[in-house]
Design a protein around this motif. Structure first.
Motif, PDB file in Angstrom:
ATOM      1  N   VAL A   4       0.919  -1.118   0.161  1.00  0.00           N
ATOM      2  CA  VAL A   4      -0.084  -0.049   0.083  1.00  0.00           C
ATOM      3  C   VAL A   4       0.884   1.193  -0.066  1.00  0.00           C
ATOM      4  N   THR A   5       0.167   2.371  -0.500  1.00  0.00           N
ATOM      5  CA  THR A   5       1.104   3.548  -0.288  1.00  0.00           C
ATOM      6  C   THR A   5       1.160   3.958   1.183  1.00  0.00           C
ATOM      7  N   ARG A   6       2.416   4.291   1.577  1.00  0.00           N
ATOM      8  CA  ARG A   6       2.733   4.489   2.987  1.00  0.00           C
ATOM      9  C   ARG A   6       1.620   5.743   3.565  1.00  0.00           C
ATOM     10  N   ARG A   7       1.205   5.487   4.709  1.00  0.00           N
ATOM     11  CA  ARG A   7       0.564   6.398   5.261  1.00  0.00           C
ATOM     12  C   ARG A   7       1.176   6.582   6.748  1.00  0.00           C
ATOM     13  N   SER A   8       0.968   7.710   7.305  1.00  0.00           N
ATOM     14  CA  SER A   8       1.709   8.030   8.625  1.00  0.00           C
ATOM     15  C   SER A   8       0.884   7.122   9.688  1.00  0.00           C
ATOM     16  N   ASP A   9       2.040   6.563  10.510  1.00  0.00           N
ATOM     17  CA  ASP A   9       1.666   5.690  11.671  1.00  0.00           C
ATOM     18  C   ASP A   9       1.269   6.676  12.848  1.00  0.00           C
ATOM     19  N   GLY A  46       5.731  -0.571  -0.064  1.00  0.00           N
ATOM     20  CA  GLY A  46       5.661   0.361   1.134  1.00  0.00           C
ATOM     21  C   GLY A  46       6.998   1.376   1.176  1.00  0.00           C
ATOM     22  N   MET A  47       8.008   1.219   0.260  1.00  0.00           N
ATOM     23  CA  MET A  47       9.082   2.085   0.454  1.00  0.00           C
ATOM     24  C   MET A  47       9.018   3.453  -0.239  1.00  0.00           C
ATOM     25  N   GLN A  48       7.797   3.076  -0.872  1.00  0.00           N
ATOM     26  CA  GLN A  48       7.682   4.580  -1.824  1.00  0.00           C
ATOM     27  C   GLN A  48       7.106   5.506  -0.831  1.00  0.00           C
ATOM     28  N   ILE A  49       7.292   6.848  -1.103  1.00  0.00           N
ATOM     29  CA  ILE A  49       6.665   7.814  -0.086  1.00  0.00           C
ATOM     30  C   ILE A  49       5.108   8.120  -0.628  1.00  0.00           C
ATOM     31  N   GLY A  50       4.620   8.569   0.403  1.00  0.00           N
ATOM     32  CA  GLY A  50       3.199   8.840   0.370  1.00  0.00           C
ATOM     33  C   GLY A  50       3.174  10.208  -0.622  1.00  0.00           C
ATOM     34  N   ASP A  52       1.280  12.906   0.168  1.00  0.00           N
ATOM     35  CA  ASP A  52       1.522  14.187   0.735  1.00  0.00           C
ATOM     36  C   ASP A  52       2.933  14.393   1.190  1.00  0.00           C
ATOM     37  N   GLN A  53       3.832  13.652   1.615  1.00  0.00           N
ATOM     38  CA  GLN A  53       5.136  13.706   1.605  1.00  0.00           C
ATOM     39  C   GLN A  53       5.794  14.039   0.358  1.00  0.00           C
ATOM     40  N   GLY A  54       5.185  13.575  -0.748  1.00  0.00           N
ATOM     41  CA  GLY A  54       5.810  14.157  -2.066  1.00  0.00           C
ATOM     42  C   GLY A  54       5.427  15.573  -2.495  1.00  0.00           C
ATOM     43  N   THR A  55       4.312  15.845  -2.069  1.00  0.00           N
ATOM     44  CA  THR A  55       3.935  17.300  -2.313  1.00  0.00           C
ATOM     45  C   THR A  55       4.773  18.373  -1.250  1.00  0.00           C
ATOM     46  N   LEU A  56       4.660  17.715  -0.165  1.00  0.00           N
ATOM     47  CA  LEU A  56       5.878  18.854   0.773  1.00  0.00           C
ATOM     48  C   LEU A  56       7.140  18.603   0.183  1.00  0.00           C
ATOM     49  N   MET A  57       7.724  17.604  -0.461  1.00  0.00           N
ATOM     50  CA  MET A  57       9.168  17.786  -0.888  1.00  0.00           C
ATOM     51  C   MET A  57       9.243  18.292  -2.059  1.00  0.00           C
ATOM     52  N   THR A  58       8.198  18.529  -3.062  1.00  0.00           N
ATOM     53  CA  THR A  58       8.612  19.389  -3.997  1.00  0.00           C
ATOM     54  C   THR A  58       8.271  20.976  -3.673  1.00  0.00           C
ATOM     55  N   MET A  59       7.440  21.099  -2.569  1.00  0.00           N
ATOM     56  CA  MET A  59       7.303  22.425  -1.995  1.00  0.00           C
ATOM     57  C   MET A  59       8.699  22.850  -1.472  1.00  0.00           C
ATOM     58  N   LEU A  60       9.449  21.998  -0.717  1.00  0.00           N
ATOM     59  CA  LEU A  60      10.707  22.423   0.078  1.00  0.00           C
ATOM     60  C   LEU A  60      11.759  22.722  -1.095  1.00  0.00           C
TER      61      LEU A  60
END
Length: 222
Positions: A4-9, A46-50, A52-60
């Motif tokens: 699954v696409t990783r979600r925050s624990d 599961g090694m693939q980023i989710g 929301d993290q991808g959007t954050l990384m583009t912004m950063l």
């Protein structure tokens, strides 16, 4: 979690859904890439980023003004697309990975995203790749998301190559919450715990650990 696409624990499913609904959404390229990764590599997906993290990384990446970026651990290319999209048109991303099988998928999706001209793949151990670069070659931004036991070596290879004010992002630094278990038997978990202690005490950087995905450490080179 595999398959699954990783979600925050760290968030309830309801809060995770709310967060996703109120963040930028992945486009068709990223959606298709995530689906193919789940279908082709269910035990590793599961090694693939989710998203929301991808959007954050583009912004950063955009906010940092990065032009030359480095990625250690590319997998099927989701994170590299997110970083490359944050670079200017003449920006350059160097990706380091050891798997031709996984990165062959990445190459196809870099082309589909119109980013193939700004991403360079170097197959082989990342530490060796960095050691072979000119001594004065520097980067504005780096993302580390490879084998966890290798984090200390990657860190020491990367930090000297980041310009002052540059950004380093390190994934999986919460290790599914297992960082709280000092007696955990996993070598990867122990490595992450030691790495977190090491970066927090490193006076070359300013550090914050962000509870997104499986934990994302942000380090600014002083």
């Amino acid at each position: 979690m595999p398959g699954v696409t990783r979600r925050s624990d760290q968030l309830s499913p309801e809060l995770q859904d709310y967060l996703a609904a109120h963040s930028g959404q992945p486009d068709q390229v990223l959606t298709d890439l995530a689906a193919e990764t789940r279908g082709s590599f269910p035990d590793a997906a599961g090694m693939q980023i989710g998203p929301d993290q991808g959007t954050l990384m583009t912004m950063l990446t955009r906010l940092s003004g990065a032009r030359d970026a480095l990625e250690i651990g590319t997998f099927t290319g989701y994170s590299s697309i997110c970083i490359a999209r944050g670079l200017p048109g003449d920006g350059h991303l160097t990706c380091c990975d050891v798997s031709d099988e996984w990165t062959s998928v990445a190459r196809r999706y870099w082309a589909a995203a119109g980013l193939a001209d700004r991403i360079e793949l170097r197959l082989g151990p990342a530490v060796d790749t960095l050691a072979a670069m000119p001594a004065d070659q520097a980067f504005d931004l780096a993302f580390i998301d490879a084998d966890k036991t290798g984090y200390p070596a990657y860190w020491e290879a990367v930090v000297p190559r980041i310009r002052p004010g540059g950004l380093i992002m390190i994934d999986n630094t919460l290790s599914g919450g297992r960082v709280l278990d000092s007696g955990h038997e996993s070598a990867s978990v122990q490595a992450v715990m030691a790495f977190n202690d090491r970066t927090a005490a490193d006076d070359r950087v300013d550090v914050v650990l962000v509870p997104i995905g499986d934990g994302l450490t942000l380090a600014r080179r002083k």
